[in-house]
Design a protein around this motif. Structure first.
Motif, short mmCIF file in Angstrom:
data_model
loop_
_atom_site.label_atom_id
_atom_site.label_comp_id
_atom_site.label_asym_id
_atom_site.label_seq_id
_atom_site.Cartn_x
_atom_site.Cartn_y
_atom_site.Cartn_z
N ALA A 101 10.59 -9.55 2.87
CA ALA A 101 9.62 -8.46 2.79
C ALA A 101 9.91 -7.40 3.84
CB ALA A 101 8.20 -9.00 2.95
N ASP A 102 10.23 -7.82 5.07
CA ASP A 102 10.60 -6.85 6.11
C ASP A 102 11.79 -6.01 5.65
OD1 ASP A 102 8.71 -7.71 8.03
OD2 ASP A 102 10.03 -9.33 8.67
N ALA A 103 12.82 -6.68 5.13
CA ALA A 103 14.02 -5.98 4.70
C ALA A 103 13.73 -5.05 3.53
CB ALA A 103 15.11 -6.98 4.33
N ALA A 104 12.87 -5.48 2.61
CA ALA A 104 12.52 -4.65 1.46
C ALA A 104 11.78 -3.39 1.90
CB ALA A 104 11.67 -5.45 0.47
N VAL A 105 10.88 -3.53 2.86
CA VAL A 105 10.15 -2.36 3.39
C VAL A 105 11.13 -1.40 4.05
CG1 VAL A 105 8.47 -1.60 5.10
CG2 VAL A 105 7.95 -3.56 3.63
N ALA A 106 12.02 -1.93 4.89
CA ALA A 106 13.00 -1.08 5.56
C ALA A 106 13.90 -0.38 4.55
CB ALA A 106 13.83 -1.92 6.53
N LEU A 107 14.31 -1.09 3.52
CA LEU A 107 15.17 -0.52 2.49
C LEU A 107 14.46 0.61 1.76
CD1 LEU A 107 17.40 -2.66 0.11
CD2 LEU A 107 16.42 -0.50 -0.61
N ALA A 108 13.23 0.38 1.36
CA ALA A 108 12.47 1.40 0.63
C ALA A 108 12.25 2.64 1.48
CB ALA A 108 11.13 0.83 0.16
N LEU A 109 11.90 2.45 2.74
CA LEU A 109 11.71 3.60 3.63
C LEU A 109 13.01 4.38 3.81
CD1 LEU A 109 9.46 1.96 6.39
CD2 LEU A 109 8.72 3.48 4.54
N THR A 110 14.11 3.67 3.94
CA THR A 110 15.40 4.34 4.09
C THR A 110 15.76 5.13 2.84
OG1 THR A 110 16.12 2.58 5.58
CG2 THR A 110 17.83 3.99 4.67
N LEU A 111 15.44 4.61 1.67
CA LEU A 111 15.73 5.33 0.43
C LEU A 111 15.04 6.69 0.39
CD1 LEU A 111 15.53 2.48 -2.25
CD2 LEU A 111 17.59 3.74 -1.56
N THR A 112 13.87 6.81 1.02
CA THR A 112 13.19 8.11 1.03
C THR A 112 14.00 9.15 1.81
OG1 THR A 112 11.87 7.77 3.05
CG2 THR A 112 10.97 6.91 0.98
N VAL A 113 14.91 8.69 2.68
CA VAL A 113 15.78 9.57 3.44
C VAL A 113 17.11 9.77 2.73
CG1 VAL A 113 16.91 9.94 5.68
CG2 VAL A 113 14.69 8.75 5.58
N THR A 114 17.67 8.68 2.20
CA THR A 114 19.05 8.71 1.71
C THR A 114 19.18 8.85 0.19
OG1 THR A 114 19.10 6.28 1.59
CG2 THR A 114 19.82 7.31 3.65
N LYS A 115 18.14 8.59 -0.56
CA LYS A 115 18.19 8.78 -2.02
C LYS A 115 16.86 9.35 -2.51
CE LYS A 115 19.90 6.50 -6.23
NZ LYS A 115 20.98 7.48 -6.49
N PRO A 116 16.52 10.56 -2.04
CA PRO A 116 15.21 11.14 -2.37
C PRO A 116 15.07 11.52 -3.83
CG PRO A 116 16.58 12.73 -1.21
CD PRO A 116 17.30 11.42 -1.15
N SER A 117 16.15 11.54 -4.59
CA SER A 117 16.05 11.81 -6.02
C SER A 117 15.21 10.76 -6.72
CB SER A 117 17.45 11.83 -6.65
OG SER A 117 18.13 10.61 -6.41
N MET A 118 15.21 9.54 -6.20
CA MET A 118 14.56 8.42 -6.87
C MET A 118 13.39 7.83 -6.09
SD MET A 118 16.30 8.28 -9.61
CE MET A 118 17.91 8.69 -10.29
N ALA A 119 13.36 8.03 -4.78
CA ALA A 119 12.31 7.42 -3.96
C ALA A 119 11.87 8.41 -2.88
CB ALA A 119 12.81 6.13 -3.31
N SER A 120 10.57 8.55 -2.73
CA SER A 120 10.01 9.49 -1.76
C SER A 120 8.69 8.95 -1.25
CB SER A 120 9.80 10.85 -2.44
OG SER A 120 8.91 11.66 -1.70
N LEU A 121 8.28 9.42 -0.07
CA LEU A 121 6.94 9.08 0.41
C LEU A 121 5.87 9.63 -0.52
CD1 LEU A 121 7.23 9.62 4.28
CD2 LEU A 121 7.32 7.48 2.99
N GLY A 122 6.24 10.52 -1.42
CA GLY A 122 5.29 11.03 -2.40
C GLY A 122 5.20 10.19 -3.65
N GLY A 123 6.07 9.18 -3.79
CA GLY A 123 6.14 8.39 -5.02
C GLY A 123 5.46 7.03 -4.93
N GLY A 124 5.88 6.12 -5.80
CA GLY A 124 5.28 4.79 -5.85
C GLY A 124 6.21 3.80 -6.49
N GLY A 125 5.67 2.68 -6.95
CA GLY A 125 6.51 1.65 -7.57
C GLY A 125 5.78 0.33 -7.72
N VAL A 126 6.57 -0.73 -7.86
CA VAL A 126 6.02 -2.07 -8.06
C VAL A 126 7.05 -3.07 -7.54
CG1 VAL A 126 6.94 -2.23 -10.42
CG2 VAL A 126 4.99 -3.65 -9.75
N CYS A 127 6.56 -4.16 -6.92
CA CYS A 127 7.44 -5.23 -6.43
C CYS A 127 6.91 -6.58 -6.90
CB CYS A 127 7.49 -5.25 -4.90
SG CYS A 127 8.15 -3.77 -4.12
#
Length: 575
Positions: A101-127
């Motif tokens: 869970a720690d790693a998943a949170v870190a990964l998702a947060l990093t994606l908002t920086v490195t792959k903003p086309s698909m993930a942003s602090l403005g978006g959402g999802g499901v786990c």
């Protein structure tokens, strides 16, 4: 099981697997690596065999990875995602003792920086999360809803749900300090992260419409107006400041208080739709998974509105019933996958919005009504001849999926989205946040979301997780991988590389990857299918421990792979 025995026998000869000694930590050596542990380069795929075992390192000629003589490695987990920098961050979290869970949170947060086309602090999802201690699998749903109407808004946006969803995941299953995880994303934004091929290709595709927004052009463009390219060191100071606020004031500051007020004003100025009440009222939901038993495993799907959930459960049952998939040859399997997908998509209107759709008894009733009683193995069933007629439902093509498993068998698989490629294409000024599109507008929906996870039916230990993306093809791509792995016993790498076919209900057309053999395409056309060849269909990242993985295990082999169709990587955390 014969499949399990064959895997153990195969890899004992290669790695000298021995039973784990009674000690508090597991020792591992990676074997059959295509890139060494955390040293994988962007764009390279890794497929690693790992386990709770101890041996001397193999020579460089055997593994391609030089190790000091007598050294031993400690296994901390595996991770696969669409963007290499985010994988490296998650790998480091696992390596230094974080949970999945720690790693998943870190990964998702990093994606908002490195792959903003698909993930942003403005978006959402499901786990979907498997807890090896409680022997329980559940879903955290942070799928966004549209923001409240705002006068003058010309680009409706979603309520930002990602942060509260990740906070809920971390609160229940994390053990690292969440401020450290936020700081990791802050550093990537403030001091820069390399633009990988995965991100550069997305930006090149979207640059023209995206750069209509001055803020987006300032962040992602050069002074001459060209988009930043692969290998560029990109900094995002406004986004870094947002993460600094979250780190010092807490995630709650995003949803109430001074920062929330500033965010709402910036969203409104960008033509979006958001109010303070939208932010205050939003809460993620912990939900039951849709559980489908199959022989010695249980498949766990996410509930609606994520479309790969019930749709995946229906398609799975159609493939597995009476050993249909196992009994078919490659051409017959393509026909079977197409016909199952056609009916799964046709059934969507029957479960979308149903209150009890997460109840397996509800799914069973749907299965009984859509279990291919009209299936003809020799010819295509026209869409207008189906018992249940499909409805044209455009799907959100923008999403990304990842899987993380830690050393004790906690597993997290997620799909995230901006509900559009780069969301609305606008950035909330002063925050660095790309706004996600408002769900319900055209193809901006959750129908292409939904990771799948399986666990051992008796021991309740983790077995397999897949997280796909790619619009409507997410469902068929994920089910193709699951069917090949579980029903046919294929190793995970082979299952991911299999050519894919897709049918989305309407129009009545089969899409086939260019890698599908001509003979198979010819057979499909001879059966009455209209076939169109496309470059590829979907992306699926996956991790599998076919013997099960939890703290009680004596002998374990685990595989992790990124989809070869993309530019992500898979990695094993070890040290």
């Amino acid at each position: 099981m014969r499949f399990k025995d064959s895997i153990l026998q195969r890899y004992r000869s290669l790695t000298g697997v021995r039973r784990r000694r009674n000690q508090g930590i597991a020792l591992v050596l990676a074997a059959m690596v295509s890139a060494c542990g955390g040293d994988a380069e962007p764009g390279k795929k890794t497929g690693l065999l790992s386990g709770w075992f101890e041996r001397e390192p193999a020579p460089e000629a055997e593994t391609g990875c030089a190790r000091p003589v007598g050294s031993k490695l400690v296994f901390f987990g595996v991770v696969a995602a669409d963007e290499p920098v985010a994988v490296k961050v998650a790998e480091d979290v696992l390596r230094y003792g974080g949970t999945a869970a720690d790693a998943a949170v870190a990964l998702a947060l990093t994606l908002t920086v490195t792959k903003p086309s698909m993930a942003s602090l403005g978006g959402g999802g499901v786990c979907i999360v498997h807890d090896p201690a409680a022997k329980y699998t559940e879903v955290i749903d942070f799928i966004a809803s549209p923001g409240s109407p705002v006068a003058g808004a010309d680009r409706p946006s979603a309520v930002p749900t990602l942060l509260r969803g990740l906070a809920a995941l971390h609160a229940r299953y994390g053990q690292s300090d969440i401020r450290a995880l936020l700081a990791g994303a802050e550093k990537k934004a403030r001091f820069g992260a390399i633009v990988t091929r995965a991100a550069a290709l997305d930006l090149a595709l979207a640059a023209k419409p995206l750069f209509d927004d001055p803020e987006a052009r300032r962040i992602f463009g050069h002074a001459n107006g060209a988009p930043v390219g692969e290998g560029v060191w990109l900094t995002q100071p406004d986004l870094a400041d947002t993460y600094a606020t979250l780190r010092t004031a807490g995630i709650s500051s995003f949803y109430k208080g001074a920062f929330a007020q500033r965010l709402v004003a910036a969203v409104t100025a960008a033509g979006g739709t958001l109010t303070l009440d939208d932010l205050r009222r939003y809460l993620p939901r912990w939900r039951k998974a849709v559980l489908v038993p199959y022989r010695d495993q249980v498949l766990a799907f996410v509930p609606p509105p994520a479309g790969v959930g019930v749709g995946g459960a229906l398609m799975w049952n159609m493939l597995a019933q009476n050993d249909r998939y196992q009994a078919a040859d490659p051409a017959a399997r393509a026909h079977l996958l197409v016909e199952a997908a056609k009916r799964a998509f046709a059934a969507r209107p029957r479960w979308l919005g149903a209150d009890d759709a997460s109840d397996y008894s509800f799914t069973n009733r749907l299965v009984a009504e859509t279990l291919m009683s009209d299936f003809d193995p020799a010819r295509a069933t026209p869409v207008d001849a189906l018992d249940v007629q499909p409805r044209a439902m455009p799907e959100n093509p923008a999403g990304t999926g990842f899987v993380v498993v830690d050393l004790v068998g906690q597993a997290v698989a997620c799909t995230l989205t901006n509900y559009g490629f780069y969301g609305t294409g606008r950035v909330a000024s002063g925050t660095g946040i790309l706004l996600a599109g408002a769900p319900g507008q055209g193809d901006r929906n959750a129908l292409s979301l939904g990771p799948v996870l399986t666990y051992d039916r008796e021991l309740r230990s983790f077995r397999l997780a897949v997280a796909g993306s790619g619009g409507a093809a997410t469902l068929t791509a994920s089910m193709t991988v699951l069917a090949a792995s579980i029903l046919d016993g294929s190793v995970l790498d082979k299952a991911l590389r299999l050519p894919r076919v897709h049918h989305g209900g309407l129009p009545d057309v089969v899409l086939a990857e260019k890698s599908v053999p001509e003979a198979v395409i010819g057979t499909l056309r001879g059966q009455g299918h209209q076939v169109t060849v496309v470059p590829d269909l979907g992306r699926v990242n996956a991790a599998e421990c076919p013997l099960g993985l939890d703290a009680r295990s004596d002998e374990i082999a685990c595989f992790v792979h990124a989809d070869p169709r993309g530019f992500g990587i898979a990695a094993e955390a070890e040290r």
